[in-house]
Enzyme design. Structure first.
Site, short mmCIF file in Angstrom:
data_model
loop_
_atom_site.label_atom_id
_atom_site.label_comp_id
_atom_site.label_asym_id
_atom_site.label_seq_id
_atom_site.Cartn_x
_atom_site.Cartn_y
_atom_site.Cartn_z
N LYS A 52 0.31 6.97 13.39
CA LYS A 52 -1.05 6.86 13.63
C LYS A 52 -1.78 8.40 13.73
O LYS A 52 -3.00 8.49 13.40
CB LYS A 52 -1.51 5.87 14.76
N TYR A 106 5.26 4.71 15.95
CA TYR A 106 3.99 4.22 15.57
C TYR A 106 2.98 5.14 15.95
O TYR A 106 2.00 5.49 15.16
CB TYR A 106 3.75 2.79 16.56
N VAL A 165 0.70 -1.31 0.07
CA VAL A 165 -0.04 0.20 -0.05
C VAL A 165 0.93 1.25 0.00
O VAL A 165 0.48 2.35 -0.14
CB VAL A 165 -1.15 -0.04 1.15
#
Length: 231
Positions: free
Chosen positions: A144, A140, A49
């Site tokens: 996010k 992370y 992706v």
């Protein structure tokens, strides 16, 4: 819903697989984008992706074989616990490419046709760590957090077109991403949660399905099924 097509990234496992299964149960035709085979979808495409060209080609193929994409759910991602000082730049960039870049790539590939039809839904999967932060999870949490920002910006930009953009920010979820010795599985942590347990991927899938099917009043909203980790 019989002729409606939902595209789910990360559909081979975890939250993505649960979302694909729930939408299929509700009558959607499902397409999965993942590096691994996604057996629980009507049509799976092996895609990174973070690669814009791969994603665009996959969306063209899906719309040719299944029909117009009415909903996009971006759940593809990976997770790691690493102290800030030990995060390699390559891993920092990979976190952003997969989580933030993956959402952007799928939107750039699928949303223009939605706009042309005057309807559609996008749901970005973030994390409660984007809201509350986490120990040794800076890369992370930052990726996010960027997903949340993109969700809100696209919600404003696309609202006049009939395309709705929202997000979910799950707490620690009972998927293979949380390895057996993960700190999020320790009894001391679980006992501190109001619900006393991890979030189930099926519960996250229900939140996603609500935003797509019933949340017509939701624009730029973030639902956070997290067992009370953030209240």
């Amino acid at each position: 819903m019989a002729d409606r097509v939902a595209l789910v990234t990360g559909a081979a496992g975890g939250i993505g697989a649960a979302v694909a299964t729930e939408l299929a149960r509700r009558g959607w035709r499902t397409a999965g984008l993942d590096l691994r085979p996604a057996p629980n979808v009507d049509h799976g495409v092996g895609v990174d992706v973070s690669d814009d060209a791969q994603v665009r080609a996959a969306v063209v193929r899906i719309e040719r074989e299944l029909g117009p994409v009415e909903a996009v759910v971006c759940a593809a991602g990976h997770y790691a616990i690493t102290p800030m000082a030990d995060i390699a730049w390559a891993e920092w960039r990979r976190m952003l490419r997969v989580h933030l870049g993956g959402l952007l790539n799928v939107c750039r590939a699928a949303v223009p046709a939605m706009v042309g039809r005057g309807r559609g839904n996008v749901v970005g999967v973030a994390s409660e760590l984007a809201i509350g932060g986490g120990d040794r999870e800076a890369h992370y949490a930052a990726a996010k957090g960027a997903v949340l920002g993109l969700v809100k910006a696209l919600a404003i930009e696309l609202a006049p077109t009939g395309v709705r953009v929202n997000g979910v920010a799950p707490g620690p979820t009972d998927t293979p991403l949380l390895v057996p010795d993960s700190p999020w599985r320790r009894p001391a942590y679980l006992q501190g949660l109001p619900a006393g347990r991890l979030t189930a991927p099926e519960e996250v899938a229900l939140a996603v399905a609500f935003l797509i099917e019933d949340g017509g009043f939701c624009l730029g909203e973030i639902i956070s099924p997290n067992a009370g980790a953030v209240i």
